[in-house]
Structure formats: C-alpha cells, structure tokens
Design an enzyme around this catalytic site. Structure first.
Site, PDB file in Angstrom:
ATOM      1  N   LYS A  51      93.744   1.496  53.091  1.00 21.82           N
ATOM      2  CA  LYS A  51      92.970   2.162  54.143  1.00 21.82           C
ATOM      3  C   LYS A  51      93.857   2.744  55.251  1.00 21.82           C
ATOM      4  O   LYS A  51      93.571   3.839  55.755  1.00 21.82           O
ATOM      5  CB  LYS A  51      91.946   1.205  54.737  1.00 21.82           C
ATOM      6  CG  LYS A  51      92.513   0.041  55.528  1.00 21.82           C
ATOM      7  CD  LYS A  51      91.402  -0.826  56.093  1.00 21.82           C
ATOM      8  CE  LYS A  51      91.976  -2.013  56.856  1.00 21.82           C
ATOM      9  NZ  LYS A  51      92.749  -1.612  58.036  1.00 21.82           N
ATOM     10  N   GLN A  84      84.687  -8.095  54.401  1.00 24.90           N
ATOM     11  CA  GLN A  84      85.734  -8.799  55.143  1.00 24.90           C
ATOM     12  C   GLN A  84      85.345  -8.992  56.608  1.00 24.90           C
ATOM     13  O   GLN A  84      86.213  -9.166  57.469  1.00 24.90           O
ATOM     14  CB  GLN A  84      87.058  -8.042  55.040  1.00 24.90           C
ATOM     15  CG  GLN A  84      87.614  -7.966  53.629  1.00 24.90           C
ATOM     16  CD  GLN A  84      89.013  -7.380  53.580  1.00 24.90           C
ATOM     17  OE1 GLN A  84      89.999  -8.005  53.957  1.00 24.90           O
ATOM     18  NE2 GLN A  84      89.099  -6.144  53.117  1.00 24.90           N
TER      19      GLN A  84
END
Length: 755
Positions: free
Chosen positions: A29, A247
């Site tokens: 990411k 997450q």
C-alpha cells in the site's frame, strides 16, 4: 509505474473523485501511495503544493517523505506529508487567534495535563481515590475524540452524579488551558475542526490548498479525524483513503472501523480498488489467515493470494503449562539458530504484556538475546518494581533504596522534602533510613508528616509480623501487601487501559511467587527475592544489537514482518480475551479476530502457534480451552509437532484430534482437561503426555485419597477431603482447608500429604 501489478496501477491512475483502496496485509500500500503522488505530478501535471498525504505516526510520515523524495526528486518538497497532529499544529499556528488564543500556544504533555486536573480535583473537593486524574483525563480524551464539548458531555450524562462532577472538571480544565494559552494533543484536532466550523474563509483556504488528499491507515481514524478529513475534501472530493478493515485493531484508542466500512455510504460515487496480492507470506500462511478472518461479519469481502510458494505448514503445539510453552518456544528458537537462522528474523507475539515474563525468564536461562519491542522488561516495570520493593523491605528493612521507593507509594502525602530530611538525619547519625522511621518523632523538621509516616511503619510492621507464623508463605505476604497498601484497588479506580495492564503485571508477579513456592523445599521471602534478582539481572546476555529475538504484543506487531513468527497463548479467555468473549458488543470478538489475522500475516516463511492446557492466573492454576481462532484454521494448513497422527475429522475440517503413539492417548483440542486421557498410562514411572516435557505421574497409594482423610497442603495448610470424583485415570478431589476454605485439585498433581 513499472513494477506495479494491475490493481496497484488501477489505484494509482484513478485521479478524480473519491477512491477507497482496500489494501490487504503485505500488498504494497505504501508503494501505491507514493506512486500515486508521482503519477499526479508527472502525468497529470498536478501542482505538488495541492497534494496532502496524511499518516498516523512520525515514523510513517518520515518514511513516506523519504520515498516520495527518492521517487519524484525536484518538486517533491512541496507535497505536504504529515501526521494529523503536525498538520493541525501548522494550521493553528497560523490561525488560532481567530478562536481566541495566541499563536505562541504551548502543547501540554501527559504530566502537565495531570497537574492541571489534580489541582481541579482538589479545588472541587473531590475524593482523588474516586476521581483519579488518569481516569478523568481518559474520559476527557474520549469526549474530545467524539467531538463532545463540556456542555454536550454534561447534557448527555445528566442523570449520573459522577458524570456531572467529571463534566465540571472537564469545563474547568478547558478554561485553565485557555487561560494558560495551552492545548493538549486532543485539542489539536478538536480546535482545528472548531476553527473551520467558525471561520469558513479559513476552511476554504485549505480546501483550495489541498485539492488531492490521501489518508493512510484509514481504518484507524477516530471520529474527529473523520470530520477533519471530510471538511478538507468537501469542495473537490478528490479523497483517496487507504486501509484494511481486517487490520482495524485500535478501538481502545478510539479508532472507528465504520469510517472505512461506510466510506461508500458517505461517498456513493466512490471507486473501490482491492489490493489482494500479498508479497510477504507463503500461501499456507495466507490461507490460514483468510480462513480465520472469514468468520467476521463486519468486513469488506476480499481474499489474500500470493505467487509465493506454498511453504511449510503452520506448526501448532499444545503444551501442558505456560512454563512448558515458554520452554518449548526457547527450544525451537535455539534449534532455528543452530540451523543458521538469524535471531533478528524471529519474533514472539503475545496478547498481553504480562505474558512476556515467562518468555523473558526462559530466554535469559538459555542465554538467547532478546529485545522487548515497545515495552519494558518485566521486572523493570514500575508496578512490578514497586511490589518487589515492598517485599524487599519486609525481608530486609535496612534496604534504604527500597524503603525510599515505597514510602509514598501509593501516595500518602510524604513528599520529597520530608524524605530528604529523614535521609540527612539518618546519615548524620549513622542510622538506617527505616530506623529513623521507627522513631520519627526524634527527626527534626518533619512534624507535619509524623502521623503519615507512623501509618506507613505500622502497616510494614504488621505485615512483617506475619512471618513469625511458620505456616506463612511468601504468597501470603504478597497478598497482604496488595490488600494493606490498596495498590490494586487504586488502579481499579483509575479504570484505564494502562491501569488494567498494570494489574495484569501484578497478577503475573503473583504467578511467579506461587510458582516459586511450588518448587521450593522451604519457601521463604529471602530466597524468592534472590531468584527474582538473578532472573532480573540479564547483564550476562551477550550484547549484540544485530542479533536478538524480538518480543512484542500483537498490537505492536502491526506493520512489521518477520520470516519466523511464534504466537503463544492461543487460548480462549486469553486470546480472544475473556472481556471480548463476555462483551455485549459483537465487534469486541471480531476485533480480537482481526488481531489474530494481523499476527498470522506478520509471518513470511514459518508460523508457530501454541497453547497451554493449564495456565497460572493471579496465583491460581486455570484449565484452558484452545482458542477458537486455532479451530478456525482448516487442518490441511496445520501440522502438529512431534510423534502424533491425526484422527478422523468427522466432517469437521477445522477440529483436531491427536494420538500419542507411545501411550495410545487421545487429545481433543478444547476438550475438558479433567477428562483428557482415554486410556490409563503405566503407573510408577513417567510418560510424555504429548505436549511439552515429560513429568512424573504417580498413581500409587500416596495419591489415593478418601472422603474424611486429613491432609496438609504446602500452601493451603491443613484440611479434610470432602469429595473424590473419578477423572479418567486421575481423580478430582475436593478439600475443605481450615485457612482458605474449599479447593478442587487433581490427585496426581497436588503437592499434599496425609496426616
């Protein structure tokens, strides 16, 4: 754009309008964010002055700044890469005078906040034991994170006397900060939102400045961060948020998972890109992680996959006790090291800080270097040192350092000035510090503290006198310290996450005391303190900063990766926590499962998970069921270490049963520990119960009890057997002890003799 996969490329090239990038663990990411900034500047001719990238930590901001500079070069310095707080400080330094404060405002840290609240508690004549500054500051912080003013808080809690008192403290706290031209960290975001709400021209200035906004770790944003981002992006709507709902593990810090789950409701025209290709882990590890997280209902649908090799299966080991688990982990680490694996490549993860104690002790004994990431060595933690110093004073009142540490812990109103006067008098007269306390009236200049010091001395002497009883054990002394000082009671009143963690550490210290008693021939306080001192002194560990095992909580592990990962304590009640299991909030258990997902996906090559059949909690042995998260991993991704064969699955792909070939014994994960043996082992020797080291099992006459037998237990004293129940090849006995009442124990494990 070279090197990006198709989904990463798609995310980078979407420019106009809202964009949600669901970035799975290890999917690159940060690479996407930096390349998207480069694409905006180099391909779309966006002025770098108009780009804002927000991260959560200074470390993450610095890393992103460095990547952007390396990737783009000239012009990248104009991109605003910042944390939420540093961004707000820059804005407030320029405009805070518009909301009645000076631009040279100061920012209060935790200590300064506590001083202000402590003064207000005193002025409001509130009981500091019932209204601790830590608890009140926690409540004020939560209110500010929810953008709740003192007036709003007072109105929302109109029926609670306690909350009304806290509302008064909150209002006065804000008034004093304003008077001192000071802000706390929560104010930085709160006041920026208020500035934008009350000054539309200032908001327009920053909306024009930040035409392209990117927010990393969006699943960790709280309510005020959500409001702030929404304000800035309202005009151009070029908002790109990057995160992974799987997450989201910081609810206790105020994170709101619904900010990312409801992004498409806030922005119905949003484009969604899923980054599901993982570059970190083997497919076996990813398949296990996917299987666990799929049990959560509150999540976006996505499945991690990888082009990496299948890799080794996950190793699951069920040990007999928590001590055996720590020993087994140390043994595996030693084996990996002998195979040439660097200790830097190994991490041990656990749910709570107090679990590090057994691991630290075992690694020290094995001379395996380690580093406690983001924490303090167990015996160096403040609350542990406090209680150990109490024990030191009770064993040896001549220990001046220990006496000085605890004389005002918990606070008794005995200040540093008084302590210094006593210390000077003791030195001048060649006396121990405690000797002066015994005759405190003889010490000049401390008359105002005499009664408080006498109270302290009376308490110490009362507990010391307990040692005159030959049946008094160190655990009895420990319990008396906790009770007489009110140490844990005051932590309970604080009612904060920090206080609860400190209580867990004190409970773990109690486990140490009881474990020592069970192994010592003649348990005593001096010997216990010697053992603690030897373990706490880890100077003998080789000083090699480049090669150490990393110990850390699962929360601390987020964002990190290691080739070899151990996750220990996989038991219901520990992980997931008992609080989450018992909670009325359905998201509590789901957050624990997300934490498990984070732990699994830290592993790159090999994952070891383990549980203990018995674990000591606050000095008492508890029988444990294997974590439901372990049972959610399909068996094709897991193997048992040692000489076991898997028995039939009965159609359930996630339930395990194991057979010890040598003794023909069955173990079902999660089965009642009291009935865990299906066939009787041979008597009179020792056998391996399947997990951990072998230990002796004696089913001879010495372990046969009958109702009415008079017995003596090394810890509980004298008692009478009131009930005997068969438990497989063992027996569960109930004893009514004169001193502690009724206790239930297994005959084969109890340290007790007949009278």
């Amino acid at each position: 754009m070279q090197g990006l996969n198709n989904k990463q490329l798609e995310a980078c090239c979407h420019i106009d309008g809202p964009l949600l990038i669901l970035a799975g663990a290890g999917s690159g990411k940060t690479r996407v964010i930096t390349h998207r900034i480069a694409y905006l500047m180099n391909e779309m001719d966006v002025n770098p002055y108009n780009i804002l990238a927000i991260t959560f930590t200074n470390k993450a901001a610095n890393e992103m700044r460095e990547r952007v500079d390396n990737l783009i070069g000239f012009g990248s310095e104009s991109v605003w890469v910042s944390t939420f707080h540093s961004m707000c400080v820059r804005i407030l330094r320029k405009h805070i005078d518009k909301i009645g404060m000076s631009k040279d405002f100061t920012i209060y840290d935790d200590t300064e906040q506590k001083v202000v609240v402590r003064e207000i508690i005193k002025d409001e004549k509130l009981d500091p034991k019932l209204y601790s500054e830590k608890n009140i500051l926690s409540i004020i912080s939560k209110a500010k994170e929810d953008y709740v003013s003192p007036d709003d808080y007072e109105r929302d809690n109109a029926t609670s006397y306690r909350s009304q008192a806290i509302a008064r403290v909150y209002r006065e706290y804000q008034r004093r900060l304003q008077r001192n031209n000071a802000l706390d960290f929560d104010d930085l975001i709160y006041k920026t939102i208020f500035l934008f709400e009350t000054n539309p021209d200032v908001l327009r200035e920053y909306q024009e400045r930040f035409k392209y906004i990117m927010v990393d770790e969006y699943q960790d944003t709280n309510h005020t961060q959500f409001i702030l981002v929404k304000q800035l992006a309202a005009k151009y709507r070029n908002l790109c948020v990057v995160g992974d709902d799987d997450q989201s593990i910081y609810k206790f810090r105020g994170a709101n998972i619904y900010n990312i789950l409801n992004f498409e409701k806030q922005y119905p025209d949003a484009k969604v890109v899923k980054l599901e290709q993982n570059y970190r882990s083997t497919s076996n590890i990813l398949n296990a992680a996917n299987s666990v997280i799929a049990n959560n209902e509150g999540r976006k649908d996505k499945t991690l996959w990888t082009e990496n090799e299948e890799g080794e299966k996950i190793t699951f080991t069920k040990y007999g006790t928590g001590f055996e688990e720590a020993s087994g982990i140390a043994s595996k680490i030693r084996s990996l090291r002998s195979q040439g694996v660097s200790l830097n490549d190994i991490s041990v993860l656990y749910r709570t800080n107090n679990q590090s104690r057994l691991l630290e002790e075992k690694l020290i004994m094995e001379n395996i270097p380690y580093i406690l990431y983001g924490g303090t060595d167990f015996y160096k933690r403040m609350e542990v040192k406090d209680i150990v110093c109490y024990l030191k004073v009770l064993a040896n009142p001549c220990d001046d350092m220990a006496v000085k540490r605890i004389i005002n812990v918990p606070k008794r109103g005995i200040g540093d000035t008084t302590i210094n006067k006593i210390s000077t008098f003791a030195n001048e007269n060649n006396l121990d510090f405690y000797d002066v306390l015994l005759d405190i009236e003889e010490c000049p200049g401390v008359s105002r503290a005499v009664d408080k010091i006498k109270g302290f001395v009376d308490m110490v002497e009362e507990i010391r006198n307990m040692q005159n009883d030959p049946d008094c054990l160190p655990s009895n002394i420990f319990d008396a310290v906790i009770e007489k000082t009110g140490y844990v009671e005051l932590l309970n009143l604080e009612n904060t996450d920090e206080a609860r963690a400190r209580i867990e550490n004190i409970n773990e210290l109690k486990n140490k005391v009881v474990t020592y008693e069970e192994s010592a021939e003649y348990p005593n306080l001096v010997e216990l303190l010697e053992e603690i001192a030897l373990v706490a002194d880890n100077d003998n560990i080789e000083d090699d900063d480049t090669d150490k095992v990393t110990l850390m909580t699962l929360h601390r592990a987020k964002g990190l990766e290691f080739p070899y990962v151990f996750i220990c304590g996989m038991e219901d009640g520990l992980f997931p926590s008992k609080m989450s299991i018992d909670s009325d909030d359905p998201d509590a258990l789901e957050e624990e499962r997300r934490l498990c997902y984070v732990g699994i996906t830290r592993a790159m090559e090999k994952l070891f998970i383990s549980a203990a059949e018995q674990r000591m909690i606050n000095g008492s042995t508890n029988y444990c069921q294997v974590s439901r998260f372990v049972k959610e991993i399909p068996k094709q991704y897991v193997e048992m270490q040692g000489d076991f064969t898997r028995l039939g699955d009965n159609g359930d792909s996630s339930r395990f049963a194991f057979k010890n070939k040598a003794n023909n014994m069955l173990f079902g994960v999660g089965d009642n520990a009291a009935a865990r043996y299906s066939s009787k082992p041979k008597t009179g020797g020792s056998f391996n119960p399947g997990f951990g080291k072998a230990f002796p099992m004696d089913f001879g006459d010495s372990k046969t009890y009958c109702v009415g037998d008079k017995v003596r237990h090394m810890k509980f004293g004298n008692g009478i057997v009131t009930e005997v129940k068969p438990a497989g090849s063992d027996a569960e006995i109930t004893v009514d002890f004169e001193r502690v009442g009724e206790k239930k124990m297994f005959a084969s494990l109890v340290k007790m003799k007949k009278l």
